[in-house]
Design a protein around this motif. Structure first.
Motif, PDB file in Angstrom:
ATOM      1  N   LYS A   1       0.849  -1.186   0.000  1.00 26.13           N
ATOM      2  CA  LYS A   1       0.000   0.000   0.000  1.00 26.13           C
ATOM      3  C   LYS A   1       0.883   1.234   0.000  1.00 26.13           C
TER       4      LYS A   1
ATOM      5  N   HIS B   1       0.309   5.264   0.615  1.00 23.68           N
ATOM      6  CA  HIS B   1      -0.608   6.319   1.049  1.00 23.68           C
ATOM      7  C   HIS B   1      -0.026   7.639   0.575  1.00 23.68           C
TER       8      HIS B   1
ATOM      9  N   ASP C   1      -4.993   6.189  -1.057  1.00 22.74           N
ATOM     10  CA  ASP C   1      -4.236   4.944  -0.996  1.00 22.74           C
ATOM     11  C   ASP C   1      -4.209   4.288  -2.364  1.00 22.74           C
ATOM     12  N   HIS C   2      -3.084   3.660  -2.683  1.00 21.92           N
ATOM     13  CA  HIS C   2      -2.910   2.932  -3.935  1.00 21.92           C
ATOM     14  C   HIS C   2      -2.181   1.630  -3.623  1.00 21.92           C
TER      15      HIS C   2
ATOM     16  N   ARG D   1       2.248   0.375   5.591  1.00 17.81           N
ATOM     17  CA  ARG D   1       2.166   0.966   4.249  1.00 17.81           C
ATOM     18  C   ARG D   1       3.227   2.047   4.100  1.00 17.81           C
TER      19      ARG D   1
END
Length: 128
Positions: free
Chosen positions: A64, A66, A76-77, A119
């Motif tokens: 993840k 952020h 988020d990706h 993340r």
């Protein structure tokens, strides 16, 4: 009397800078894969990553990211982090993310791993 040791503390009034990796983006970072600085990644990120992620980097792991931006917006990706030919690379959606966020060559990006939320945090520091 007990021997006292002297502490040397370095205090400053400047803001805390959490970005353990900083990179000025190249054309290939913007339009292809984001290659992370190897020394900084191995020094500041690898020691705090979960062991299972480190062990699977050669195969690629989903992580993840952020995105922290100015104001109240954040997103988020999910990207793939892989070690390829001795380089640590974000791919699997990086170029789409870079295009969506309007990243350009010579923009400065900051990156850190947040172990509490498992993340990466990424911040667009400087835009040219």
């Amino acid at each position: 009397m007990a021997h006292l040791q002297h502490l040397h503390l370095k205090l400053g009034l400047g803001p805390h800078d959490p970005w353990v990796i900083k990179k000025w983006l190249s054309d290939s970072d913007v339009h292809g894969q984001f290659v992370l600085p190897k020394h900084d990644f191995e020094t500041f990120i690898i020691p705090v990553l979960p062991q299972v992620l480190v062990e699977n980097l050669a195969n690629g792991v989903e992580v993840k990211i952020h995105i922290i931006e100015e104001g109240h917006e954040a997103a988020d990706h999910i990207l793939t982090l892989i070690i390829y030919k001795g380089m640590y690379v974000f791919k699997g959606g990086w170029s789409v993310l870079a295009r969506e966020k309007g990243y350009k060559k010579d923009d400065e990006i900051g990156l850190m791993w947040d172990k509490w939320s498992s993340r990466f945090f990424l911040h667009h520091i400087t835009r040219f």
